[in-house]
Write a protein that holds these residues in place. Structure first.
Motif, PDB file in Angstrom:
ATOM      1  N   LYS A 145       6.445 -36.884  43.893  1.00  0.00           N
ATOM      2  CA  LYS A 145       7.587 -37.110  44.789  1.00  0.00           C
ATOM      3  C   LYS A 145       8.798 -36.294  44.351  1.00  0.00           C
ATOM      4  CE  LYS A 145       9.267 -41.400  42.643  1.00  0.00           C
ATOM      5  NZ  LYS A 145       9.411 -42.846  42.828  1.00  0.00           N
ATOM      6  N   SER A 146       9.469 -35.719  45.338  1.00  0.00           N
ATOM      7  CA  SER A 146      10.660 -34.907  45.084  1.00  0.00           C
ATOM      8  C   SER A 146      11.309 -34.628  46.430  1.00  0.00           C
ATOM      9  CB  SER A 146      10.280 -33.586  44.414  1.00  0.00           C
ATOM     10  OG  SER A 146       9.566 -32.767  45.318  1.00  0.00           O
ATOM     11  N   ASP A 147      12.455 -33.978  46.397  1.00  0.00           N
ATOM     12  CA  ASP A 147      13.122 -33.620  47.653  1.00  0.00           C
ATOM     13  C   ASP A 147      12.285 -32.628  48.456  1.00  0.00           C
ATOM     14  OD1 ASP A 147      15.201 -35.249  46.971  1.00  0.00           O
ATOM     15  OD2 ASP A 147      16.474 -33.638  46.206  1.00  0.00           O
ATOM     16  N   ASP A 148      11.432 -31.872  47.784  1.00  0.00           N
ATOM     17  CA  ASP A 148      10.601 -30.873  48.464  1.00  0.00           C
ATOM     18  C   ASP A 148       9.347 -31.476  49.093  1.00  0.00           C
ATOM     19  OD1 ASP A 148      12.288 -28.803  47.802  1.00  0.00           O
ATOM     20  OD2 ASP A 148      11.244 -28.351  45.923  1.00  0.00           O
ATOM     21  N   LEU A 149       9.037 -32.731  48.746  1.00  0.00           N
ATOM     22  CA  LEU A 149       7.841 -33.378  49.294  1.00  0.00           C
ATOM     23  C   LEU A 149       8.180 -34.038  50.627  1.00  0.00           C
ATOM     24  CD1 LEU A 149       4.841 -34.264  48.808  1.00  0.00           C
ATOM     25  CD2 LEU A 149       5.779 -36.372  47.844  1.00  0.00           C
ATOM     26  N   ARG A 150       7.500 -33.591  51.675  1.00  0.00           N
ATOM     27  CA  ARG A 150       7.684 -34.208  52.989  1.00  0.00           C
ATOM     28  C   ARG A 150       6.430 -33.953  53.815  1.00  0.00           C
ATOM     29  NH1 ARG A 150       9.595 -29.039  54.165  1.00  0.00           N
ATOM     30  NH2 ARG A 150       9.375 -28.417  56.350  1.00  0.00           N
ATOM     31  N   GLY A 151       6.280 -34.713  54.899  1.00  0.00           N
ATOM     32  CA  GLY A 151       5.117 -34.446  55.732  1.00  0.00           C
ATOM     33  C   GLY A 151       4.774 -35.579  56.664  1.00  0.00           C
ATOM     34  N   ILE A 152       3.490 -35.651  56.988  1.00  0.00           N
ATOM     35  CA  ILE A 152       2.970 -36.639  57.938  1.00  0.00           C
ATOM     36  C   ILE A 152       1.763 -37.331  57.324  1.00  0.00           C
ATOM     37  CG2 ILE A 152       1.868 -36.982  60.191  1.00  0.00           C
ATOM     38  CD1 ILE A 152       3.437 -34.518  61.190  1.00  0.00           C
ATOM     39  N   PHE A 153       1.778 -38.647  57.393  1.00  0.00           N
ATOM     40  CA  PHE A 153       0.613 -39.436  57.023  1.00  0.00           C
ATOM     41  C   PHE A 153      -0.215 -39.570  58.304  1.00  0.00           C
ATOM     42  CE2 PHE A 153      -0.038 -41.829  53.022  1.00  0.00           C
ATOM     43  CZ  PHE A 153      -1.319 -42.293  53.259  1.00  0.00           C
ATOM     44  N   HIS A 154      -1.135 -38.613  58.474  1.00  0.00           N
ATOM     45  CA  HIS A 154      -1.913 -38.493  59.705  1.00  0.00           C
ATOM     46  C   HIS A 154      -2.787 -39.724  59.928  1.00  0.00           C
ATOM     47  CE1 HIS A 154      -5.565 -37.310  61.832  1.00  0.00           C
ATOM     48  NE2 HIS A 154      -6.219 -37.163  60.692  1.00  0.00           N
ATOM     49  N   CYS A 155      -2.925 -40.107  61.195  1.00  0.00           N
ATOM     50  CA  CYS A 155      -3.785 -41.218  61.597  1.00  0.00           C
ATOM     51  C   CYS A 155      -3.537 -42.445  60.721  1.00  0.00           C
ATOM     52  CB  CYS A 155      -5.257 -40.819  61.535  1.00  0.00           C
ATOM     53  SG  CYS A 155      -6.355 -42.072  62.225  1.00  0.00           S
ATOM     54  N   PHE A 156      -2.282 -42.878  60.676  1.00  0.00           N
ATOM     55  CA  PHE A 156      -1.930 -43.985  59.793  1.00  0.00           C
ATOM     56  C   PHE A 156      -2.623 -45.271  60.244  1.00  0.00           C
ATOM     57  CE2 PHE A 156       0.446 -47.586  58.291  1.00  0.00           C
ATOM     58  CZ  PHE A 156       0.502 -47.300  56.939  1.00  0.00           C
ATOM     59  N   THR A 157      -3.347 -45.913  59.307  1.00  0.00           N
ATOM     60  CA  THR A 157      -4.089 -47.137  59.648  1.00  0.00           C
ATOM     61  C   THR A 157      -3.829 -48.254  58.645  1.00  0.00           C
ATOM     62  OG1 THR A 157      -5.991 -46.291  58.408  1.00  0.00           O
ATOM     63  CG2 THR A 157      -5.987 -45.910  60.788  1.00  0.00           C
ATOM     64  N   GLY A 158      -2.748 -48.122  57.874  1.00  0.00           N
ATOM     65  CA  GLY A 158      -2.505 -49.092  56.803  1.00  0.00           C
ATOM     66  C   GLY A 158      -1.728 -50.317  57.242  1.00  0.00           C
ATOM     67  N   THR A 159      -1.214 -51.029  56.259  1.00  0.00           N
ATOM     68  CA  THR A 159      -0.414 -52.236  56.474  1.00  0.00           C
ATOM     69  C   THR A 159       1.064 -51.862  56.595  1.00  0.00           C
ATOM     70  OG1 THR A 159      -0.033 -52.528  54.101  1.00  0.00           O
ATOM     71  CG2 THR A 159      -2.027 -53.544  55.030  1.00  0.00           C
ATOM     72  N   LEU A 160       1.893 -52.854  56.898  1.00  0.00           N
ATOM     73  CA  LEU A 160       3.340 -52.630  56.959  1.00  0.00           C
ATOM     74  C   LEU A 160       3.860 -52.169  55.596  1.00  0.00           C
ATOM     75  CD1 LEU A 160       6.085 -52.784  58.388  1.00  0.00           C
ATOM     76  CD2 LEU A 160       6.164 -55.229  57.826  1.00  0.00           C
ATOM     77  N   GLU A 161       3.360 -52.796  54.518  1.00  0.00           N
ATOM     78  CA  GLU A 161       3.813 -52.404  53.171  1.00  0.00           C
ATOM     79  C   GLU A 161       3.420 -50.955  52.868  1.00  0.00           C
ATOM     80  OE1 GLU A 161       2.319 -55.347  53.909  1.00  0.00           O
ATOM     81  OE2 GLU A 161       4.259 -56.379  53.742  1.00  0.00           O
ATOM     82  N   GLN A 162       2.195 -50.578  53.259  1.00  0.00           N
ATOM     83  CA  GLN A 162       1.747 -49.208  53.025  1.00  0.00           C
ATOM     84  C   GLN A 162       2.535 -48.217  53.885  1.00  0.00           C
ATOM     85  OE1 GLN A 162      -2.370 -50.094  53.797  1.00  0.00           O
ATOM     86  NE2 GLN A 162      -2.931 -50.033  51.626  1.00  0.00           N
ATOM     87  N   ALA A 163       2.906 -48.648  55.084  1.00  0.00           N
ATOM     88  CA  ALA A 163       3.732 -47.794  55.947  1.00  0.00           C
ATOM     89  C   ALA A 163       5.079 -47.525  55.277  1.00  0.00           C
ATOM     90  CB  ALA A 163       3.935 -48.457  57.308  1.00  0.00           C
ATOM     91  N   LYS A 164       5.686 -48.584  54.746  1.00  0.00           N
ATOM     92  CA  LYS A 164       6.986 -48.424  54.079  1.00  0.00           C
ATOM     93  C   LYS A 164       6.866 -47.540  52.843  1.00  0.00           C
ATOM     94  CE  LYS A 164       9.022 -52.761  55.703  1.00  0.00           C
ATOM     95  NZ  LYS A 164       9.325 -54.171  55.355  1.00  0.00           N
ATOM     96  N   GLN A 165       5.753 -47.674  52.122  1.00  0.00           N
ATOM     97  CA  GLN A 165       5.548 -46.845  50.937  1.00  0.00           C
ATOM     98  C   GLN A 165       5.394 -45.374  51.326  1.00  0.00           C
ATOM     99  OE1 GLN A 165       2.622 -48.397  48.237  1.00  0.00           O
ATOM    100  NE2 GLN A 165       2.912 -46.754  46.743  1.00  0.00           N
ATOM    101  N   ALA A 166       4.617 -45.117  52.381  1.00  0.00           N
ATOM    102  CA  ALA A 166       4.437 -43.736  52.859  1.00  0.00           C
ATOM    103  C   ALA A 166       5.789 -43.136  53.256  1.00  0.00           C
ATOM    104  CB  ALA A 166       3.473 -43.709  54.036  1.00  0.00           C
ATOM    105  N   ILE A 167       6.590 -43.908  53.971  1.00  0.00           N
ATOM    106  CA  ILE A 167       7.910 -43.442  54.416  1.00  0.00           C
ATOM    107  C   ILE A 167       8.809 -43.141  53.218  1.00  0.00           C
ATOM    108  CG2 ILE A 167      10.034 -44.193  55.597  1.00  0.00           C
ATOM    109  CD1 ILE A 167       8.078 -45.740  57.553  1.00  0.00           C
TER     110      ILE A 167
END
Length: 254
Positions: A145-167
């Motif tokens: 993780k860093s300011d240079d890390l960004r992107g898309i968690f394609h086809c997201f199928t996780g939980t609300l907690e996992q969504a928040k972690q991905a974000i």
């Protein structure tokens, strides 16, 4: 304007009607198609697609986790050669997939980490493929993780907690046909995720939304995903199209 942030338009499933299928998408309001790579066997067909549709097609480059096999180092060299040679809009799709085969986990982890580092060097977003591997993916994202890390968690199928972690790792959530499935689950909490974190995708020819579930997916069906988000968020179709397209521009810088 609708943006399909993840569609395999070069797939063999479209060989008989690719032009007509893309026209149906354009007629439905889809004007931007982002194309993930799989492995070297698809590179030429991706370039042909771009040449035929230079204003609508935006290519990624990367090694898909299910293509990480004995020759994965050769495949990574192929990726590196191309990202050094010309412009791409993301490194993807990359990640970890333990659904089909766990025997190459270590190599998948290495390929994922290597390609994340290249994305950072090139100031490009990553597009993540994750199947049965949230913990393994998050472990690597945490260390990268860093300011240079960004992107898309394609086809997201996780939980609300996992969504928040991905974000929390500067990822948008790629939302497609799964949101329309009765057993998809993500529709039960998506309204708790601000729309600024969402991008639209089809993953065509896979994961067709209801009422086309089980059939070949195509980019025009993304309107069914928008309709579902209208229900979930309680705002208009055009507003969802506009916000999610802006989100895609923020990620891909185009």
């Amino acid at each position: 304007m609708i943006t399909d942030t993840h569609t395999h338009l070069y797939a063999e499933q479209f060989n008989d009607d690719r032009k007509a299928m893309m026209q149906r998408a354009k007629d439905a309001g889809v004007s931007r198609f982002f194309i993930p790579a799989i492995d070297s066997s698809y590179t030429e067909s991706m370039f042909s697609l771009e040449k035929e549709n230079p204003n609508e097609v935006f290519l990624m480059m990367g090694l898909h986790p299910t293509s990480v096999k004995e020759n994965y180092l050769e495949e990574l060299v192929h990726v590196k050669n191309w990202i050094d040679k010309r412009n791409f809009y993301a490194i993807g799709e990359i990640g970890i997939d333990l659904y089909w085969d766990k025997s190459f986990l270590q190599q998948q982890q290495e390929a994922f980490r290597t390609q994340i580092k290249w994305a950072k060097e090139k100031k490009l977003p990553i597009v993540i493929h994750c199947r049965d591997a949230f913990d393994e993916i998050f472990e690597i994202l945490e260390s990268e993780k860093s300011d240079d890390l960004r992107g898309i968690f394609h086809c997201f199928t996780g939980t609300l907690e996992q969504a928040k972690q991905a974000i929390s790792y500067n990822m948008k959530l790629g939302i497609g046909g799964v949101a329309t499935f009765k057993n998809g689950k993500i529709d039960t909490f998506l309204n708790e995720i601000d729309l600024k974190h969402i991008v639209l995708e089809t993953d065509s020819p896979y994961l067709a939304p209801v009422p086309f579930r089980g059939k070949r997916n195509e980019s025009s069906y993304i309107t069914n995903v928008v309709d579902k988000l209208v229900d979930i968020y309680g705002i208009g179709f055009n507003e969802i199209a506009e916000i999610t397209t802006q989100n895609s521009k923020d990620i891909f810088n185009v």
